[in-house]
Design an enzyme around this catalytic site. Structure first.
Site, short mmCIF file in Angstrom:
data_model
loop_
_atom_site.label_atom_id
_atom_site.label_comp_id
_atom_site.label_asym_id
_atom_site.label_seq_id
_atom_site.Cartn_x
_atom_site.Cartn_y
_atom_site.Cartn_z
N HIS A 1 9.32 -3.78 3.28
CA HIS A 1 8.96 -3.78 1.91
C HIS A 1 10.11 -4.00 0.94
O HIS A 1 10.19 -4.94 0.16
CB HIS A 1 8.22 -2.51 1.56
CG HIS A 1 6.97 -2.05 2.06
ND1 HIS A 1 6.69 -1.09 2.82
CD2 HIS A 1 5.60 -2.94 2.12
CE1 HIS A 1 5.45 -0.87 3.11
NE2 HIS A 1 4.88 -1.81 2.72
N ARG B 1 2.38 2.64 9.16
CA ARG B 1 1.31 3.36 10.13
C ARG B 1 2.40 4.01 11.34
O ARG B 1 1.71 4.65 12.14
CB ARG B 1 0.36 2.39 10.65
CG ARG B 1 -0.78 2.37 9.64
CD ARG B 1 -2.14 1.54 10.34
NE ARG B 1 -3.07 1.61 9.28
CZ ARG B 1 -3.56 0.44 8.38
NH1 ARG B 1 -2.81 -0.68 8.78
NH2 ARG B 1 -4.55 0.69 7.80
N MET C 1 0.90 -1.18 -0.07
CA MET C 1 -0.01 0.02 0.06
C MET C 1 1.02 1.38 -0.11
O MET C 1 0.20 2.39 0.09
CB MET C 1 -0.98 -0.01 1.34
CG MET C 1 -1.90 -1.38 1.09
SD MET C 1 -3.48 -0.83 1.72
CE MET C 1 -2.97 -0.42 3.64
N GLY C 2 2.15 1.04 -0.25
CA GLY C 2 2.96 2.18 -0.38
C GLY C 2 3.57 2.78 0.87
O GLY C 2 3.43 1.97 2.04
N MET D 1 8.48 -2.72 11.70
CA MET D 1 8.15 -1.79 10.85
C MET D 1 6.92 -1.59 10.11
O MET D 1 6.21 -2.77 9.82
CB MET D 1 9.10 -1.78 9.64
CG MET D 1 10.65 -1.86 10.00
SD MET D 1 11.60 -0.27 9.05
CE MET D 1 13.22 -0.51 9.84
#
Lengths: 286, 286
Positions: free
Chosen positions: A37, A187, A30-31, A184
């Site tokens: 990521h 949010r 979701m970037g 990590m």
């Protein structure tokens, strides 16, 4: 790195790559990328010919009153990070492209989804499985990479892949943590510096659980109570759930044995954070 | 013709065919083949390199008290017919293969499914979309063929294909009828000779509707009442529904204009039969 914003174009690109015999590794996100990521993208790079990272803040996985609108977005920063991690294609579709007028088909996992986060977020996993299946059908990956931080999500995606006979292999990679142990998460950007210090109680509670299990404790009730104490030490913390569950069914267990997951969701102020720990314990009774 | 009973084997076979550049035409059926099915297989043969016909009486699309157990099955007869119609592969998986232990993922279309047969058979289309998506993922077709007799099913499958970004093209072929007009259906085998004569009222009612529309009638209420009269002339007939709906939304319409579907479901004795008629009428008012 190529930026693709249209799902038909992405599907054509993937079809061409596959016709040319290339393997595709896929990292759906979701970037607002972080090192979690990036660890997925790096693994994808090591194992595939073409790496596709998608960025799509998926409205159907947010409930009413959740943070869809304010979810952090920064495509410029994400582009640089994705390219550095080895992405060949950054796929950023629009909401209108993914959910055209009259959209009405959903994928729903009906067992694992009824536990843990599914209780506090009743339509969340339906949104996740629907968008992930769509993304798989657009990107056509050989392997898709997910983070263990969202342990329940990873188990549900694996179940979906098996149940719906998907050709994709699901790889789940370890949680990446800040130095102080905080898992990590995009949010985490919601947290003030003070809240971020308090947020380390999630990891501390899990570490304490691990120590207690190592020392022979097998009663989830007693471990849970110790974890609650640790979390209560953070002024702005409010427990959503602390659960000890079977990793096969996500059903609650009292006495710890076999493959278990200790999962928790805790609000720090307004921000809901999750973390978890997997344990492989002897399954028999003595 | 090759008989395949295992989904992994079928998927490998399809993957090899696709790698060799072959196109795959697919005809999913519940077996007890009739000329309606054969027309689909013949079309698949004309348009593709490899034709796969599947036979799977899918338990999840039958409701409690419906005819899953007694649904007609005759693999030997079906094999001969499928081969004659040009099938290269007959795929007949077991229930255990399609729905392994712990199966918990379903595909659900949530709008079109709430009309017509969806009202009398509330879990039917969830079973259909789930099994069809699974079959698509196993057989990997370029084109899949469905019959217009199940008009609502065809529309739902098309919607699913669009919504979930499937690569398959959906082709819907005309209803094949007995000489007396009865739409071909495996369930016609439940009818006694006398019931079969009575069952022609479904088609007769649709033909009458067509005549009334041709003569300028546009009030669905008046046409429906004429159709009910015709059906009532069959002693063992009991109407489940007669509906005039928009072909885009399947929502009821009062005044006929645009693309419409006249659909009906009628019990003849214990046997529930369906039939329908599509009409393209001028969409504007004068």
């Amino acid at each position: 790195m190529q930026l693709v914003t249209n799902s038909s174009e992405m599907q054509s690109l993937s079809l061409s790559a596959k016709k040319a015999g290339k393997t595709i590794g896929f990292v759906p996100t979701m970037g607002y990328l972080h090192e979690g990521h990036l660890s997925l993208a790096l693994a994808a790079k090591a194992e595939n010919d073409l790496v596709v990272v998608s960025i799509f803040v998926n409205p159907t996985q947010f409930g009413p009153g959740e943070d869809f609108q304010k979810y952090p977005r920064d495509l410029q920063r994400d582009s640089v990070m994705a390219e550095q991690a080895g992405a060949d294609v950054l796929f950023c579709p629009s909401v209108e492209d993914m959910y055209p007028e009259g959209f009405s088909t959903y994928v729903e996992e009906t067992r694992l989804s009824n536990h843990l986060c599914g209780l506090s977020r009743p339509t969340h996993f339906r949104g996740v499985t629907t968008v992930v299946l769509k993304l798989f059908n657009i990107v056509l990956p050989d392997v898709a990479y997910f983070g263990q931080k969202d342990a329940q999500q990873a188990l549900i995606i694996k179940r979906m892949a098996r149940d719906l006979n998907l050709l994709v292999r699901i790889e789940v990679l370890p949680i990446v943590r800040e130095n102080e142990g905080l898992a990590m998460s995009s949010r985490n950007s919601y947290l003030s510096p003070e809240q971020r210090r308090q947020a380390t109680v999630l990891h501390e509670a899990l570490m304490e659980a691990n120590r207690l299990v190592d020392s022979g404790e097998r009663e989830s009730r007693r471990i849970k109570s110790k974890m609650r104490e640790i979390i209560a030490s953070a002024r702005e913390a409010r427990v959503d759930y602390i659960s000890f569950v079977s990793r096969d069914t996500l059903e609650d267990i009292e006495e710890l044995r076999g493959n278990i997951l200790i999962a928790l969701a805790v609000f720090i102020g307004e921000t809901r954070l999750i973390d978890n720990l997997e344990l492989d314990l002897p399954s028999g009774r003595e």
